[in-house]
Write an enzyme that holds these catalytic residues in place. Structure first.
Site, PDB file in Angstrom:
ATOM      1  N   HIS A   1      -9.722   1.306  -0.816  1.00  0.00           N
ATOM      2  CA  HIS A   1      -8.272   1.193  -0.646  1.00  0.00           C
ATOM      3  C   HIS A   1      -7.698   0.572  -1.922  1.00  0.00           C
ATOM      4  O   HIS A   1      -7.873  -0.618  -2.177  1.00  0.00           O
ATOM      5  CB  HIS A   1      -7.971   0.320   0.564  1.00  0.00           C
ATOM      6  CG  HIS A   1      -6.534   0.309   0.950  1.00  0.00           C
ATOM      7  ND1 HIS A   1      -5.540   0.853   0.166  1.00  0.00           N
ATOM      8  CD2 HIS A   1      -5.900  -0.167   2.054  1.00  0.00           C
ATOM      9  CE1 HIS A   1      -4.373   0.686   0.755  1.00  0.00           C
ATOM     10  NE2 HIS A   1      -4.569   0.078   1.903  1.00  0.00           N
TER      11      HIS A   1
ATOM     12  N   LYS B   1     -10.382   7.031   1.809  1.00  0.00           N
ATOM     13  CA  LYS B   1     -10.718   5.647   1.433  1.00  0.00           C
ATOM     14  C   LYS B   1     -12.228   5.465   1.207  1.00  0.00           C
ATOM     15  O   LYS B   1     -12.626   4.714   0.305  1.00  0.00           O
ATOM     16  CB  LYS B   1     -10.212   4.658   2.483  1.00  0.00           C
ATOM     17  CG  LYS B   1      -8.696   4.685   2.729  1.00  0.00           C
ATOM     18  CD  LYS B   1      -7.898   4.230   1.543  1.00  0.00           C
ATOM     19  CE  LYS B   1      -6.406   4.148   1.851  1.00  0.00           C
ATOM     20  NZ  LYS B   1      -5.732   5.440   1.988  1.00  0.00           N
TER      21      LYS B   1
ATOM     22  N   PHE C   1       1.382  -3.447   4.624  1.00  0.00           N
ATOM     23  CA  PHE C   1       1.898  -4.746   5.060  1.00  0.00           C
ATOM     24  C   PHE C   1       3.420  -4.702   4.876  1.00  0.00           C
ATOM     25  O   PHE C   1       3.924  -4.035   3.972  1.00  0.00           O
ATOM     26  CB  PHE C   1       1.361  -5.874   4.165  1.00  0.00           C
ATOM     27  CG  PHE C   1      -0.064  -6.270   4.439  1.00  0.00           C
ATOM     28  CD1 PHE C   1      -0.831  -5.630   5.385  1.00  0.00           C
ATOM     29  CD2 PHE C   1      -0.632  -7.316   3.739  1.00  0.00           C
ATOM     30  CE1 PHE C   1      -2.148  -6.020   5.631  1.00  0.00           C
ATOM     31  CE2 PHE C   1      -1.942  -7.720   3.973  1.00  0.00           C
ATOM     32  CZ  PHE C   1      -2.697  -7.060   4.916  1.00  0.00           C
TER      33      PHE C   1
ATOM     34  N   HIS D   1      -3.605   7.913   5.685  1.00  0.00           N
ATOM     35  CA  HIS D   1      -3.876   6.614   5.055  1.00  0.00           C
ATOM     36  C   HIS D   1      -5.286   6.172   5.457  1.00  0.00           C
ATOM     37  O   HIS D   1      -6.075   5.807   4.601  1.00  0.00           O
ATOM     38  CB  HIS D   1      -2.808   5.622   5.504  1.00  0.00           C
ATOM     39  CG  HIS D   1      -2.793   4.341   4.739  1.00  0.00           C
ATOM     40  ND1 HIS D   1      -2.750   4.304   3.366  1.00  0.00           N
ATOM     41  CD2 HIS D   1      -2.811   3.036   5.144  1.00  0.00           C
ATOM     42  CE1 HIS D   1      -2.738   3.049   2.960  1.00  0.00           C
ATOM     43  NE2 HIS D   1      -2.780   2.260   4.019  1.00  0.00           N
TER      44      HIS D   1
ATOM     45  N   CYS E   1       0.801  -1.240   0.000  1.00  0.00           N
ATOM     46  CA  CYS E   1       0.000   0.000   0.000  1.00  0.00           C
ATOM     47  C   CYS E   1       0.830   1.284   0.000  1.00  0.00           C
ATOM     48  O   CYS E   1       0.267   2.386  -0.036  1.00  0.00           O
ATOM     49  CB  CYS E   1      -0.952  -0.017   1.178  1.00  0.00           C
ATOM     50  SG  CYS E   1      -1.772  -1.609   1.344  1.00  0.00           S
TER      51      CYS E   1
ATOM     52  N   GLU F   1      -1.926   5.409  13.199  1.00  0.00           N
ATOM     53  CA  GLU F   1      -1.679   6.725  12.605  1.00  0.00           C
ATOM     54  C   GLU F   1      -1.872   7.838  13.627  1.00  0.00           C
ATOM     55  O   GLU F   1      -1.074   8.779  13.693  1.00  0.00           O
ATOM     56  CB  GLU F   1      -2.603   6.946  11.404  1.00  0.00           C
ATOM     57  CG  GLU F   1      -2.067   6.326  10.140  1.00  0.00           C
ATOM     58  CD  GLU F   1      -2.748   6.879   8.909  1.00  0.00           C
ATOM     59  OE1 GLU F   1      -2.157   7.731   8.224  1.00  0.00           O
ATOM     60  OE2 GLU F   1      -3.874   6.441   8.623  1.00  0.00           O
TER      61      GLU F   1
END
Lengths: 351, 413
Positions: free
Chosen positions: B331, B326, B391, B294, B161, B305
């Site tokens: 996403h 998002k 990830f 994000h 991501c 975050e």
């Protein structure tokens, strides 16, 4: 001020051997890293195998090792070896300034295949799905595992640009050290060979191979002040558009761009394996520069291990440097190309 | 070479809008592109929603994977910002490079090969070879370089991501070091059963609404799309009379080194990425007027975050306008950082911050300004921080700043 970049640790996973000593001995003996394998009914090819390695350079419970995909194990073991080889006891603060930069051409291909082996979603029902495999279906899983298991919290990146991904990771790492952005990077490449890539991509006649290699890079001043073993100096990197893959042109342009004094350049480590093309390359470089260079076609021993190849080539050169007199001043170029696209040169010297 | 790096072209495709004009209009008006999934059956799954770009139909007459076709849309729009015929000149092509990010690239084309080649039956067919060629992780950037005959640096960053945010960072670096005169950077991702099934297996998907930074958030929603920006040194851009969208003031990245899929609960990696970005930018923390976070809507990402923002900005974090986009487009994994660079840049140009849709209740520990449901004008907005996490424990932070010279005007978009 730009820092000079020193290579102070090597980690090697190759079909010629795992670890510095085994790899070095096999190189010197002229061993070949591949043997015939049955890939599919009636299809036999030469393949260079490392297999399902279990990392030993990091403390890892066997239950945890089995959760880690094989390419990540290669990356962990090669980076673990390189860090150990650099003989560094990192403080917590230093761990924040130690990075991991890896390159891989095939990335998470094997994990993608394993994730998909049982799952069925076509009928709208997700059955047989393993979240364990899914978490490894990102190409940055390997660099992630390295950072987790070695507790390295600095910059972290994964290049998946193809064959040149390993060289790009090394070049990026060298930039970070030269610019003083980070203190230490473990950088390299890793790739697996699978029936999928062997049957659908690798040209017949070139042994498909696998492995990983990691280099510990730090500034020469830091390496010298802490009394580290310096295997070699990464003097510079060069890339150019190279649609025709002409290695002689790459060499000549690198000489100009890197400012290497022609009489210093002694050896080219080249991705070419065909004896006829090697002779032609040698003649072409001689015709254009007057230089009589040694060519080291390392893939003849290693096979095609994609993003790991150029980094293994750097390690091989470093091991030769280690056997040479400390004041030797020769420069070696490691050449690599992405077919039809571009070429990269990694410029190395003993000090 | 310590030159300003500026954005001189932008293209975007997402489920809430194709092209930057439509995309921005949707952000401004609060229109989400998330709806019921239509590209495959989901009757056996717990969730049925996604951010598919339903207004863009894959052209089956082309051999290219849908991911590449999405990329082509964004690329064409970004290139249209360059003077007509510029890339027809060989010298210009030779100094132009491309860096793209993607998580799974041409997975729609590649996935059928997976089970077939676990135990292959024989040599591959020509069709399978062509499919595998598309599926190679680096193929997106290579394809653009070949199509446009570019001679500059070419790279693909495969970092889940943060892939496209990282490609923007790397591309800017090539310009600062004088290795290219122009870089095309961004990312692309197609909506696929493979990725959807994986996130579903991790119980990471929400079944009704993605609610970033909400006390009752329970998961994310996936999407697809692409974004490409044209980056140049400011001096080069001004010399050719280019219009400038924004300056890429600084960029940073760092690893968590904690867990492969769960973020550092203390936000250490993201805080280090922000440290690096601000160090490069040489600006003060208080310059930031909006954080485009994000904000996946998962319990742990959003908490991480907030922890990182608190750690980095201190008490000021509570007062900073922060939103996640998002819920607008889902996403989009490897494409999302690039899409959010475009959104952040448009926010600066319009002096307007888009909202966090579906936001009802702040988490008790973070009663902050998450711009709930309604965007707002922020006159004088000049600096935006865009963050992404992934990830692998990867984190990126990009700082975008209003261009000082030759700025694009919002009505000229």
């Amino acid at each position: 001020m730009k820092e000079r970049v020193a290579i102070t640790g090597l980690g090697i996973i190759s079909p010629l051997g795992v670890g510095r000593e085994a790899f070095s001995a096999a190189l010197e003996q002229g061993a070949l890293g591949f043997k015939d394998e049955l890939l599919a009914p009636e299809i036999v090819r030469a393949v260079g195998r490392v297999g399902e390695l279990v990392p030993t350079s990091v403390r890892l419970q066997s239950s945890k090792a089995s959760q880690i995909d094989v390419i990540s194990r290669y990356a962990v073991e090669s980076c673990g070896q390189a860090l150990k080889d650099a003989r560094l006891e990192l403080t917590e603060e230093q761990r924040d300034r130690t990075g991991v930069l890896l390159g891989t051409a095939y990335g998470c291909l094997e994990s993608n295949m394993l994730f998909d082996q049982y799952q069925r979603a076509e009928d709208g029902r997700p059955t047989g799905v393993s979240p364990l495999y899914f978490k490894s279906t990102v190409s940055n899983a390997a660099a992630g595992w390295v950072s987790i298991l070695l507790k390295l919290r600095g910059v972290n990146a994964t290049f998946t640009s193809g064959v040149l991904a390993g060289a790009q990771a090394v070049a990026h790492g060298a930039d970070l050290i030269a610019d003083g952005i980070t203190d230490l990077v473990l950088t390299g490449g890793a790739d697996r060979t699978l029936p999928l890539n062997m049957l659908l991509e690798t040209p017949e006649g070139v042994p498909s191979s696998e492995g990983a290699c990691a280099l510990a890079l730090e500034s020469m001043s830091r390496a010298v002040s802490r009394g580290a073993t310096v295997y070699g100096r990464l003097r510079g990197t060069f890339r150019m558009s190279l649609p025709d893959g002409e290695l002689a042109t790459l060499t000549v342009e690198a000489l100009k761009a890197l400012g290497t004094r022609p009489n210093q350049l002694t050896t080219l480590v080249v991705p070419e394996t065909d004896p006829v093309k090697l002779e032609a390359l040698k003649a072409s470089v001689h015709a254009r520069t007057g230089l009589e260079l040694q060519l080291w076609p390392l893939k003849q021993q290693l096979g095609e291990c994609r993003a790991a190849w150029s980094v293994l080539a750097v390690a091989a050169v470093c091991l030769r440097f280690a056997a040479a007199p400390e004041n030797s001043r020769g420069v070696v170029y490691v050449l690599d190309t992405e077919p039809g696209l571009e070429g990269v040169v990694l410029e190395l010297s003993r000090t | 070479m310590d030159e300003k790096i500026v954005i001189t072209g932008m293209g975007v495709i997402a489920s809430n809008g194709i092209g930057k004009k439509a995309f921005w209009k949707a952000l401004e008006q609060g229109h989400s592109g998330v709806k019921e999934i239509s590209s495959f059956r989901t009757n056996g799954y717990e969730t049925h929603i996604g951010g598919e770009v339903t207004d863009f139909k894959t052209d089956a007459s082309k051999p290219d994977d849908r991911a590449f076709q999405l990329l082509d849309v964004a690329l064409s729009e970004a290139l249209a910002d360059l003077p007509a015929g510029l890339l027809a000149e060989k010298d210009e092509r030779l100094r132009t490079g491309v860096a793209l990010g993607t998580c799974q690239g041409a997975i729609l084309t590649g996935a059928p090969l997976h089970r077939r080649y676990l135990k292959p039956a024989g040599e591959g067919t020509a069709e399978e070879r062509a499919a595998f060629q598309q599926y190679l992780p680096g193929q997106g950037a290579h394809r653009v370089a070949h199509q446009l005959q570019l001679g500059g640096p070419t790279a693909t960053l495969g970092m889940a991501c943060v892939s496209s945010a990282m490609s923007v960072l790397w591309a800017a670096d090539q310009l600062r070091k004088g290795r290219a005169g122009r870089m095309l950077a961004g990312g692309f991702e197609a909506f696929s059963p493979f990725i959807f099934t994986g996130f579903h297996s991790l119980l990471a998907l929400v079944s009704d609404y993605c609610r970033p930074f909400d006390a009752n958030r329970s998961g994310t929603v996936l999407g697809e799309g692409a974004a490409v920006v044209v980056l140049e040194r400011e001096s080069d851009a001004l010399a050719r009379g280019a219009r400038i969208y924004a300056e890429l003031k600084g960029a940073g990245y760092a690893g968590d080194a904690i867990h492969l899929t769960a973020p550092d609960r203390e936000g250490g990696g993201l805080a280090r990425a922000m440290d690096m970005a601000f160090a490069q930018a040489g600006i003060a923390k208080q310059d930031v007027g909006y954080i485009n976070a994000h904000g996946t809507g998962t319990v742990f990402n959003d908490a991480m975050e907030c922890a990182a923002f608190q750690r980095f900005f201190g008490e000021a974090a509570a007062r900073l306008p922060i939103s996640s986009l998002k819920p607008f487009f889902g996403h989009c994994l490897g494409a999302v950082g690039g899409i959010e660079v475009v959104a952040s840049t448009l926010a600066i140009l319009h002096e307007f911050v888009p909202p966090t849709l579906n936001h009802q209740l702040c988490p008790p520990e973070y009663p902050w300004d998450f711009i709930p449901n309604q965007g707002r004008a922020v006159p004088g907005l000049h600096t935006v921080l865009s963050t992404n996490s992934a990830f692998g424990g990867n984190n990126t932070a990009l700082l975008l700043r209003r261009a000082e010279r030759s700025q694009v005007t919002p009505d000229s978009l």
